[in-house]
Design a protein around this motif. Sequence first.
Motif, PDB file in Angstrom:
ATOM      1  N   PRO A  55       0.818  -1.214   0.000  1.00 36.32           N
ATOM      2  CA  PRO A  55       0.000   0.000   0.000  1.00 36.32           C
ATOM      3  C   PRO A  55       0.851   1.262   0.000  1.00 36.32           C
ATOM      4  O   PRO A  55       1.953   1.284   0.564  1.00 36.32           O
ATOM      5  N   ASN A  56       0.325   2.307  -0.628  1.00 34.49           N
ATOM      6  CA  ASN A  56       1.004   3.595  -0.675  1.00 34.49           C
ATOM      7  C   ASN A  56       0.781   4.310   0.653  1.00 34.49           C
ATOM      8  O   ASN A  56      -0.352   4.595   1.043  1.00 34.49           O
TER       9      ASN A  56
ATOM     10  N   ASP B 271      -2.248  -1.159  -3.676  1.00 35.74           N
ATOM     11  CA  ASP B 271      -1.146  -2.000  -4.151  1.00 35.74           C
ATOM     12  C   ASP B 271      -0.497  -1.373  -5.380  1.00 35.74           C
ATOM     13  O   ASP B 271      -1.012  -0.407  -5.952  1.00 35.74           O
ATOM     14  N   ILE B 272       0.626  -1.974  -5.786  1.00 37.91           N
ATOM     15  CA  ILE B 272       1.438  -1.400  -6.851  1.00 37.91           C
ATOM     16  C   ILE B 272       1.131  -2.004  -8.218  1.00 37.91           C
ATOM     17  O   ILE B 272       1.913  -1.796  -9.156  1.00 37.91           O
ATOM     18  N   ASP B 273       0.000  -2.707  -8.354  1.00 42.73           N
ATOM     19  CA  ASP B 273      -0.303  -3.360  -9.633  1.00 42.73           C
ATOM     20  C   ASP B 273      -0.170  -2.398 -10.810  1.00 42.73           C
ATOM     21  O   ASP B 273       0.381  -2.748 -11.850  1.00 42.73           O
ATOM     22  N   GLY B 274      -0.709  -1.185 -10.635  1.00 37.61           N
ATOM     23  CA  GLY B 274      -0.743  -0.240 -11.747  1.00 37.61           C
ATOM     24  C   GLY B 274       0.618   0.300 -12.136  1.00 37.61           C
ATOM     25  O   GLY B 274       0.808   0.751 -13.273  1.00 37.61           O
ATOM     26  N   ILE B 275       1.569   0.290 -11.220  1.00 35.98           N
ATOM     27  CA  ILE B 275       2.883   0.880 -11.528  1.00 35.98           C
ATOM     28  C   ILE B 275       3.972  -0.179 -11.709  1.00 35.98           C
ATOM     29  O   ILE B 275       5.062   0.151 -12.167  1.00 35.98           O
TER      30      ILE B 275
ATOM     31  N   GLU C 298       8.380   4.971 -13.698  1.00 31.13           N
ATOM     32  CA  GLU C 298       8.248   5.920 -14.797  1.00 31.13           C
ATOM     33  C   GLU C 298       6.831   6.445 -14.838  1.00 31.13           C
ATOM     34  O   GLU C 298       5.864   5.679 -14.752  1.00 31.13           O
ATOM     35  N   ASP C 299       6.703   7.790 -14.987  1.00 28.20           N
ATOM     36  CA  ASP C 299       5.378   8.396 -14.864  1.00 28.20           C
ATOM     37  C   ASP C 299       5.188   9.521 -15.877  1.00 28.20           C
ATOM     38  O   ASP C 299       4.731  10.611 -15.537  1.00 28.20           O
ATOM     39  N   GLY C 300       5.550   9.257 -17.145  1.00 26.30           N
ATOM     40  CA  GLY C 300       5.323  10.219 -18.206  1.00 26.30           C
ATOM     41  C   GLY C 300       6.529  11.104 -18.476  1.00 26.30           C
ATOM     42  O   GLY C 300       7.656  10.778 -18.093  1.00 26.30           O
ATOM     43  N   PHE C 301       6.253  12.246 -19.130  1.00 18.35           N
ATOM     44  CA  PHE C 301       7.322  13.170 -19.508  1.00 18.35           C
ATOM     45  C   PHE C 301       6.896  14.594 -19.166  1.00 18.35           C
ATOM     46  O   PHE C 301       5.699  14.905 -19.149  1.00 18.35           O
ATOM     47  N   MET C 302       7.875  15.441 -18.889  1.00 16.60           N
ATOM     48  CA  MET C 302       7.547  16.818 -18.540  1.00 16.60           C
ATOM     49  C   MET C 302       8.343  17.802 -19.395  1.00 16.60           C
ATOM     50  O   MET C 302       9.420  17.480 -19.902  1.00 16.60           O
ATOM     51  N   GLY C 303       7.765  18.975 -19.579  1.00 16.15           N
ATOM     52  CA  GLY C 303       8.433  20.062 -20.275  1.00 16.15           C
ATOM     53  C   GLY C 303       8.138  21.363 -19.550  1.00 16.15           C
ATOM     54  O   GLY C 303       7.161  21.459 -18.793  1.00 16.15           O
ATOM     55  N   GLU C 304       8.969  22.361 -19.786  1.00 16.93           N
ATOM     56  CA  GLU C 304       8.847  23.596 -19.028  1.00 16.93           C
ATOM     57  C   GLU C 304       9.374  24.755 -19.860  1.00 16.93           C
ATOM     58  O   GLU C 304      10.321  24.596 -20.644  1.00 16.93           O
TER      59      GLU C 304
ATOM     60  N   TRP D 213       6.602   5.855  -4.865  1.00 17.77           N
ATOM     61  CA  TRP D 213       5.526   5.161  -4.170  1.00 17.77           C
ATOM     62  C   TRP D 213       6.090   4.695  -2.823  1.00 17.77           C
ATOM     63  O   TRP D 213       6.799   3.693  -2.762  1.00 17.77           O
ATOM     64  N   PRO D 214       5.818   5.398  -1.735  1.00 21.33           N
ATOM     65  CA  PRO D 214       6.355   4.979  -0.435  1.00 21.33           C
ATOM     66  C   PRO D 214       5.553   3.821   0.142  1.00 21.33           C
ATOM     67  O   PRO D 214       4.319   3.858   0.171  1.00 21.33           O
ATOM     68  N   THR D 215       6.260   2.823   0.605  1.00 20.54           N
ATOM     69  CA  THR D 215       5.578   1.657   1.167  1.00 20.54           C
ATOM     70  C   THR D 215       6.492   0.991   2.209  1.00 20.54           C
ATOM     71  O   THR D 215       7.508   1.574   2.596  1.00 20.54           O
ATOM     72  N   LEU D 216       6.120  -0.174   2.677  1.00 19.36           N
ATOM     73  CA  LEU D 216       6.888  -0.883   3.702  1.00 19.36           C
ATOM     74  C   LEU D 216       7.212  -2.300   3.245  1.00 19.36           C
ATOM     75  O   LEU D 216       6.431  -2.911   2.517  1.00 19.36           O
ATOM     76  N   VAL D 217       8.371  -2.783   3.712  1.00 16.01           N
ATOM     77  CA  VAL D 217       8.749  -4.183   3.508  1.00 16.01           C
ATOM     78  C   VAL D 217       9.186  -4.733   4.861  1.00 16.01           C
ATOM     79  O   VAL D 217       9.970  -4.079   5.562  1.00 16.01           O
TER      80      VAL D 217
END
Length: 451
Positions: A131-132, A139-143, A320-326, A432-436
């Motif tokens: 969990p985040n 859960d991290i399924d999506g990432i 990875e979460d896309g691209f950015m421009g500025e 994504w911060p989580t615990l192990v």
Amino acid sequence: MKTVRLGAGSAFWGDALGPAVELVKKGNLQYIGFDHLAELTMAILQRQKRRDPKTGFIPDLIPWMETIVPLAAPNGVKVITNGGGANPEQAVEQILKLPAVAKSGWKVGMVLGDDVTDLVRTMHEQGHSFPNLETGERDIDGILPRMVAANAYLGSDGIVDLLAQGADLVVTGRNTDNSLFLAPLMYEFGWGHGRDTDRIAAGIVVGHVIECTCMCMGGASNFWGDVPQAWNIGFPIAEVTSDGEAVITKLHDAGGMVNEWTVKEHLVYEIHDPRAYVMADGVADLTTVRLSNDGKDRVRISQVRGRPRPEAYKVLVAYEDGFMGEAAVYFPWPDALAKAKRAEEVLRKRFEPWADRILDLRIDRLGVNGLLGETSPEPVDPNEIGVRVALRTRTQQDIEKIKREIVHLWTAGGVGAAIQAPTPSKPVVSLWPTLVPRENVPVRTVLKRAS
């Protein structure tokens, strides 16, 4: 009572080397810790390692050790650094090749085990959820298909083990920042988890206060205007006794200042719950800390209380979460604010056809609300205002097309506009911060001798 003198040699990747050199030369230290890592640094280093297996550590580490080791060795100063980043093995190999290190005959150790990328993948396949901690997502399924790396924030165990083996220089990956300073205290004083909870909490507090170097000496302070020789600001020293009390101080000829206020400012820096500052080695209750003046540029820390270490490591999963421009456009007096507002209106209209491809959009008026947001009062006809635009999209192709709309303001905006060319688009890495569970993360150490 036995006392250990610690110095803080770096707060981040890119910090100044000069103050660390002064500490090693004149600080009468036994240990100096170099913190080089921020939250996103590990993901950057992991990507470098992917491109070249011989990289992935902090590049500064090599020239810095070439400078520090010849000074530290004759003065009996041991060095601890987390500059190994994503590749402590290669960092140690490169350090051992340095002529100055070879001449010293030092024992150089590395702490391994923080890279839990494969472990997270395996545990997820076995049904473990991650969990985040911030968003509550389950859960991290999506990432997971976009995961770049996962690193656990290790505690002092590996460093203590290496010091016990005689290490002169210890290189870690993603250890907690304050473990670089707590570990030598645990080794020197024989503090142990489970029996010295308050003393370990005190060591966590000491590490926390000095780990950002000059920030406890008037750097980034509300009292910035009172800081002596700000151009020559030094790095801090901690004198710690076996009962857990400590004095924060500095070299007498270094710039900066140490007083109760500068220490208090850093005590609450990056703190969420002051009653529970949770680290891999323990939980410090910052509301119990007592500070007192111990002379000029000397502040005593005492009465720290804490709780035992948690049963899980904090882990940051980078993905990875896309691209950015500025880009930015600047508008001059007269009517700079009105021109900036019109520019934002024009941009938002121009962006409408791309609405389903823009994941994030931020428009700031530099000099007005770039730092303080929309709560900032509006100025009356300032000399100039910059409109900074930042975008994030799913693909690099989209960001390259959309950011051209910003440049269009050069000719389509208010009179007198000056454009700052768009920066090259770059990939975004989110966390994504989580615990192990601690029991799933084996910590290993390796010690080598320079020759």
